[in-house]
Design a protein around this motif. Structure first.
Motif, mmCIF file in Angstrom:
data_model
loop_
_atom_site.group_PDB
_atom_site.id
_atom_site.type_symbol
_atom_site.label_atom_id
_atom_site.label_comp_id
_atom_site.label_asym_id
_atom_site.label_seq_id
_atom_site.Cartn_x
_atom_site.Cartn_y
_atom_site.Cartn_z
ATOM 1 N N MET A 170 5.217 -8.083 -2.910
ATOM 2 C CA MET A 170 6.324 -8.819 -2.314
ATOM 3 C C MET A 170 5.844 -10.255 -2.141
ATOM 4 O O MET A 170 4.768 -10.487 -1.600
ATOM 5 N N GLU A 171 6.634 -11.207 -2.616
ATOM 6 C CA GLU A 171 6.257 -12.615 -2.514
ATOM 7 C C GLU A 171 7.316 -13.373 -1.729
ATOM 8 O O GLU A 171 8.486 -13.377 -2.103
ATOM 9 N N PHE A 172 6.895 -13.994 -0.634
ATOM 10 C CA PHE A 172 7.773 -14.812 0.190
ATOM 11 C C PHE A 172 7.581 -16.273 -0.198
ATOM 12 O O PHE A 172 6.453 -16.771 -0.207
ATOM 13 N N THR A 201 0.845 -1.191 0.000
ATOM 14 C CA THR A 201 0.000 0.000 0.000
ATOM 15 C C THR A 201 0.883 1.245 0.000
ATOM 16 O O THR A 201 0.632 2.186 -0.740
ATOM 17 N N LYS A 202 1.950 1.210 0.815
ATOM 18 C CA LYS A 202 2.851 2.365 0.882
ATOM 19 C C LYS A 202 4.133 1.986 1.600
ATOM 20 O O LYS A 202 4.248 0.939 2.236
ATOM 21 N N MET A 203 5.094 2.893 1.499
ATOM 22 C CA MET A 203 6.340 2.807 2.255
ATOM 23 C C MET A 203 6.556 4.180 2.889
ATOM 24 O O MET A 203 6.411 5.206 2.215
ATOM 25 N N GLU A 263 8.589 -6.008 -6.018
ATOM 26 C CA GLU A 263 8.563 -4.918 -6.984
ATOM 27 C C GLU A 263 7.861 -3.755 -6.311
ATOM 28 O O GLU A 263 6.745 -3.896 -5.805
ATOM 29 N N PHE A 264 8.561 -2.616 -6.279
ATOM 30 C CA PHE A 264 7.986 -1.404 -5.692
ATOM 31 C C PHE A 264 8.343 -0.238 -6.592
ATOM 32 O O PHE A 264 9.525 0.046 -6.805
ATOM 33 N N ASN A 265 7.316 0.435 -7.118
ATOM 34 C CA ASN A 265 7.502 1.575 -8.032
ATOM 35 C C ASN A 265 8.470 1.243 -9.169
ATOM 36 O O ASN A 265 9.440 1.954 -9.400
ATOM 37 N N THR A 266 8.222 0.148 -9.822
ATOM 38 C CA THR A 266 8.945 -0.388 -10.994
ATOM 39 C C THR A 266 10.346 -0.919 -10.677
ATOM 40 O O THR A 266 11.051 -1.341 -11.577
ATOM 41 N N ILE A 267 10.758 -0.920 -9.439
ATOM 42 C CA ILE A 267 12.076 -1.475 -9.081
ATOM 43 C C ILE A 267 11.870 -2.890 -8.560
ATOM 44 O O ILE A 267 11.136 -3.103 -7.593
ATOM 45 N N THR A 295 6.443 9.641 2.445
ATOM 46 C CA THR A 295 5.531 8.534 2.175
ATOM 47 C C THR A 295 5.442 8.311 0.672
ATOM 48 O O THR A 295 5.168 9.255 -0.083
ATOM 49 N N THR A 296 5.708 7.084 0.261
ATOM 50 C CA THR A 296 5.598 6.722 -1.150
ATOM 51 C C THR A 296 4.436 5.752 -1.292
ATOM 52 O O THR A 296 4.440 4.670 -0.692
ATOM 53 N N ILE A 297 3.449 6.151 -2.067
ATOM 54 C CA ILE A 297 2.277 5.310 -2.322
ATOM 55 C C ILE A 297 2.652 4.283 -3.385
ATOM 56 O O ILE A 297 3.293 4.604 -4.384
ATOM 57 N N ALA A 298 2.231 3.061 -3.175
ATOM 58 C CA ALA A 298 2.573 1.970 -4.086
ATOM 59 C C ALA A 298 1.711 2.011 -5.343
ATOM 60 O O ALA A 298 0.571 2.486 -5.317
ATOM 61 N N PHE A 299 2.263 1.489 -6.431
ATOM 62 C CA PHE A 299 1.483 1.256 -7.646
ATOM 63 C C PHE A 299 0.595 0.038 -7.406
ATOM 64 O O PHE A 299 0.926 -0.832 -6.597
#
Length: 137
Positions: A67-69, A42-44, A78-82, A58-62
């Motif tokens: 994140m997959e464990f 949702t955000k970081m 993957e967060f904001n295309t990274i 605050t960075t809102i997620a796309f």
């Protein structure tokens, strides 16, 4: 004769009145079982404290960020295309290691995951940087 009918009636009552009662005992999932799978960001929030001043970013997620464990101790995010691949391990029910960084597990249930990493080692005692990751299923 009345005794026979009474016994038959009593037996029939017991036979039809008895039913099995099932009690479901909830099974508590382990921390690893709760953690495994795909989570959506949702955000970081990046919180930097410098002496008496607090900075929040605050960075809102796309919508596609995740994140997959995986069960083998690896994860992909993957967060904001990274995108990144990393390893993880549980240190306790409320601490985990992600690629060498220690994260506190602030919330972990079937729907929400909040992780926090507080870095005080690279800063002076009056400074710290805290990263909080907010995820859901």
């Amino acid at each position: 004769m009345i005794y026979k009918y009474f016994c038959f009636f009593l037996l029939a009552t017991f036979f039809f009145a008895c039913k099995k009662s099932t009690v479901e005992i909830p099974v508590e999932l382990s921390t690893l079982e709760k953690l495994l799978g795909t989570w959506k960001y949702t955000k970081m929030i990046l919180h930097t404290h410098d002496s008496n001043t607090n900075y929040y970013d605050t960075t809102i997620a796309f919508p596609t960020d995740f994140m997959e464990f995986k069960n083998n101790g690896t994860a992909i995010t993957e967060f904001n295309t990274i995108q990144a691949n990393f390893t993880f391990s549980l240190l306790s029910d409320n601490k985990m290691k992600l690629s060498g960084n220690i994260f506190d597990i602030l919330t972990l249930n079937t729907n929400n995951l909040i992780l926090s990493n507080k870095d005080t080692t690279t800063f002076s005692p009056l400074r710290f940087r805290e990263t909080k990751l907010f995820l859901y299923r």
